[in-house]
Design a protein around this motif. Structure first.
Motif, PDB file in Angstrom:
ATOM      1  N   VAL A 167     -71.920  41.790 -30.864  1.00 48.19           N
ATOM      2  CA  VAL A 167     -71.544  43.192 -31.108  1.00 48.19           C
ATOM      3  C   VAL A 167     -71.356  43.427 -32.607  1.00 48.19           C
ATOM      4  O   VAL A 167     -71.821  44.434 -33.160  1.00 48.19           O
ATOM      5  CB  VAL A 167     -70.252  43.542 -30.332  1.00 48.19           C
ATOM      6  CG1 VAL A 167     -69.744  44.913 -30.754  1.00 48.19           C
ATOM      7  CG2 VAL A 167     -70.490  43.494 -28.845  1.00 48.19           C
ATOM      8  N   PHE A 168     -70.716  42.455 -33.298  1.00 48.98           N
ATOM      9  CA  PHE A 168     -70.499  42.640 -34.735  1.00 48.98           C
ATOM     10  C   PHE A 168     -71.807  42.555 -35.521  1.00 48.98           C
ATOM     11  O   PHE A 168     -71.990  43.246 -36.521  1.00 48.98           O
ATOM     12  CB  PHE A 168     -69.472  41.637 -35.258  1.00 48.98           C
ATOM     13  CG  PHE A 168     -68.062  42.064 -34.987  1.00 48.98           C
ATOM     14  CD1 PHE A 168     -67.475  43.072 -35.743  1.00 48.98           C
ATOM     15  CD2 PHE A 168     -67.340  41.500 -33.962  1.00 48.98           C
ATOM     16  CE1 PHE A 168     -66.188  43.503 -35.478  1.00 48.98           C
ATOM     17  CE2 PHE A 168     -66.050  41.920 -33.693  1.00 48.98           C
ATOM     18  CZ  PHE A 168     -65.469  42.918 -34.449  1.00 48.98           C
TER      19      PHE A 168
ATOM     20  N   ILE B  73     -74.647  43.594 -34.360  1.00 49.04           N
ATOM     21  CA  ILE B  73     -75.269  44.910 -34.146  1.00 49.04           C
ATOM     22  C   ILE B  73     -74.602  45.945 -35.049  1.00 49.04           C
ATOM     23  O   ILE B  73     -75.274  46.775 -35.672  1.00 49.04           O
ATOM     24  CB  ILE B  73     -75.174  45.303 -32.658  1.00 49.04           C
ATOM     25  CG1 ILE B  73     -76.044  44.360 -31.823  1.00 49.04           C
ATOM     26  CG2 ILE B  73     -75.616  46.754 -32.453  1.00 49.04           C
ATOM     27  CD1 ILE B  73     -75.864  44.510 -30.332  1.00 49.04           C
ATOM     28  N   ALA B  74     -73.253  45.874 -35.157  1.00 48.56           N
ATOM     29  CA  ALA B  74     -72.533  46.821 -36.019  1.00 48.56           C
ATOM     30  C   ALA B  74     -73.020  46.693 -37.463  1.00 48.56           C
ATOM     31  O   ALA B  74     -73.240  47.696 -38.146  1.00 48.56           O
ATOM     32  CB  ALA B  74     -71.034  46.556 -35.941  1.00 48.56           C
TER      33      ALA B  74
ATOM     34  N   ARG C 193     -77.556  53.052 -41.231  1.00 48.59           N
ATOM     35  CA  ARG C 193     -76.972  54.395 -41.309  1.00 48.59           C
ATOM     36  C   ARG C 193     -76.278  54.679 -42.633  1.00 48.59           C
ATOM     37  O   ARG C 193     -76.217  55.836 -43.047  1.00 48.59           O
ATOM     38  CB  ARG C 193     -75.934  54.557 -40.188  1.00 48.59           C
ATOM     39  CG  ARG C 193     -76.524  54.748 -38.832  1.00 48.59           C
ATOM     40  CD  ARG C 193     -75.440  55.176 -37.855  1.00 48.59           C
ATOM     41  NE  ARG C 193     -75.053  56.569 -38.027  1.00 48.59           N
ATOM     42  CZ  ARG C 193     -73.863  57.069 -37.685  1.00 48.59           C
ATOM     43  NH1 ARG C 193     -72.939  56.282 -37.177  1.00 48.59           N
ATOM     44  NH2 ARG C 193     -73.594  58.336 -37.865  1.00 48.59           N
ATOM     45  N   PHE C 194     -75.701  53.666 -43.270  1.00 54.13           N
ATOM     46  CA  PHE C 194     -74.891  53.922 -44.459  1.00 54.13           C
ATOM     47  C   PHE C 194     -75.755  54.500 -45.584  1.00 54.13           C
ATOM     48  O   PHE C 194     -76.938  54.164 -45.705  1.00 54.13           O
ATOM     49  CB  PHE C 194     -74.171  52.649 -44.917  1.00 54.13           C
ATOM     50  CG  PHE C 194     -72.951  52.329 -44.099  1.00 54.13           C
ATOM     51  CD1 PHE C 194     -72.487  53.211 -43.133  1.00 54.13           C
ATOM     52  CD2 PHE C 194     -72.244  51.146 -44.293  1.00 54.13           C
ATOM     53  CE1 PHE C 194     -71.364  52.928 -42.380  1.00 54.13           C
ATOM     54  CE2 PHE C 194     -71.124  50.861 -43.537  1.00 54.13           C
ATOM     55  CZ  PHE C 194     -70.687  51.744 -42.581  1.00 54.13           C
TER      56      PHE C 194
ATOM     57  N   ALA D  11     -69.198  42.631 -41.396  1.00 55.05           N
ATOM     58  CA  ALA D  11     -69.446  42.605 -39.955  1.00 55.05           C
ATOM     59  C   ALA D  11     -70.246  41.359 -39.556  1.00 55.05           C
ATOM     60  O   ALA D  11     -69.885  40.668 -38.600  1.00 55.05           O
ATOM     61  CB  ALA D  11     -70.167  43.876 -39.530  1.00 55.05           C
TER      62      ALA D  11
ATOM     63  N   ALA E  83     -71.263  46.515 -44.921  1.00 56.13           N
ATOM     64  CA  ALA E  83     -71.573  46.268 -43.517  1.00 56.13           C
ATOM     65  C   ALA E  83     -72.095  44.857 -43.324  1.00 56.13           C
ATOM     66  O   ALA E  83     -71.672  44.139 -42.405  1.00 56.13           O
ATOM     67  CB  ALA E  83     -72.600  47.284 -43.033  1.00 56.13           C
TER      68      ALA E  83
ATOM     69  N   VAL F 193     -76.394  48.354 -37.636  1.00 55.76           N
ATOM     70  CA  VAL F 193     -76.267  49.818 -37.575  1.00 55.76           C
ATOM     71  C   VAL F 193     -75.786  50.343 -38.927  1.00 55.76           C
ATOM     72  O   VAL F 193     -76.303  51.346 -39.447  1.00 55.76           O
ATOM     73  CB  VAL F 193     -75.305  50.217 -36.434  1.00 55.76           C
ATOM     74  CG1 VAL F 193     -74.963  51.696 -36.519  1.00 55.76           C
ATOM     75  CG2 VAL F 193     -75.914  49.907 -35.089  1.00 55.76           C
ATOM     76  N   GLY F 194     -74.808  49.644 -39.527  1.00 55.75           N
ATOM     77  CA  GLY F 194     -74.335  50.049 -40.851  1.00 55.75           C
ATOM     78  C   GLY F 194     -75.437  49.979 -41.886  1.00 55.75           C
ATOM     79  O   GLY F 194     -75.596  50.871 -42.719  1.00 55.75           O
TER      80      GLY F 194
END
Lengths: 98, 196
Positions: free
Chosen positions: A16-17, A19-20, A27-28, A41, A37, A23-24
């Motif tokens: 999960v981390f 993936i986070a 998206r950031f 993460a 990120a 995603v960061g």
């Protein structure tokens, strides 16, 4: 059995981390935020996965190797984040937020 | 390959470059450790790591020995760094505190990444470093990056430019706490550094 389920939970949480972090990264808004990120993460993601795998290891040698891998990746990722940020600042291409 | 490596260690004993004239810095730095002592310590540590990595296989030393000697030999190429020591109790306390902080940092940045509104107010802040140069400062710069919302972007003299995900956070309080904890880890007192 207990140990295996605990290990699975840790590995899933680590994913999960990761993936986070990804995603960061996507998206950031700028390079510095993306470095946050990736260093933070993904670092925790690796620590959780390493812990989960270490619980299933057969020998102390394997556990030691997993700890070494985690340690060197953690140090390298903080240092690489610093180097990328420094390069970006000196090249003057990143945002200066003024 | 191995001959050149052993050559070096034989020719070593009389050479002592560690006793260079002391440059008076603003604080009394600890004495420079001898290069050959550093070399021996590093070779032993690297050798132990190699032994465990290879499950103590004797034939693996064909690669391990040159690599260990070359790695430890880097102390002769690097600029001399001041000696440092760790406080065992400080290290334990620091490791625990640091694990909690790095989990907080990762949860914080993940929350921002997943949040639809993506709450960010990024910017740079300058933070003057009170820790002495060498290992404590390197430790400080590397750990800033794992704290929630901060990233050590560039070192400029005795200050560090910190990138923050949200510039409304209290940087001085967070990094001051980190500096005090690193000072405890290295058994240093920060007061002596900041007072003059």
């Amino acid at each position: 059995m207990m140990l295996e389920s605990l290990s699975m939970i840790l590995i899933a949480l680590g994913t999960v981390f990761f993936i986070a972090g990804t995603v960061g990264l996507l998206r950031f808004p700028d390079i510095y935020c993306r470095l946050h990120a990736l260093t933070k993460a993904d670092g925790l993601g690796l620590a959780l996965i390493a812990l989960g795998v270490a619980l299933l290891a057969d020998s102390m040698g394997e556990v030691f190797r997993i700890i070494l891998i985690w340690f060197f990746v953690a140090v390298a990722s903080a240092t690489c984040g610093h180097l990328i940020a420094r390069y970006e600042r000196r090249s003057g291409e990143g945002p200066s937020y003024d | 390959m191995q001959e050149t490596a052993s050559d070096r260690s034989d020719a070593a004993a009389p050479d002592r470059r560690g006793t260079n004239a002391p440059v008076p810095p603003h604080t009394p730095d600890p004495p420079m450790p001898s290069r050959w002592r550093l070399f021996t310590i590093k070779a032993l540590v690297l050798g132990a790591i190699w032994a465990v990595l290879t499950d103590f296989r004797a034939d693996a030393w064909v690669f391990g020995l040159p690599a260990v000697l070359a790695g430890a030999g880097l102390v002769f190429l690097m600029p001399a760094a001041p000696a440092w020591r760790l406080s065992p109790q400080g290290a334990l306390v620091f490791a625990l505190w640091f694990s909690v902080q790095s989990v907080r940092g990762a949860v914080d940045v993940s929350r921002r990444a997943f949040s639809p509104r993506m709450p960010l107010r990024p910017g740079f802040r300058r933070y003057p470093i009170a820790l002495p140069s060498g290992a404590p400062r390197v430790m400080f710069l590397n750990t800033i990056t794992l704290l929630p919302g901060t990233l050590a972007a560039e070192q400029a003299g005795d200050a560090v430019m910190v990138h923050m995900l949200d510039t409304r956070a209290d940087l001085d309080k967070d990094l001051g706490a980190l500096e005090r904890r690193i000072a405890a880890l290295f058994a240093l007192s920060l007061e002596a550094e900041t007072s003059p």
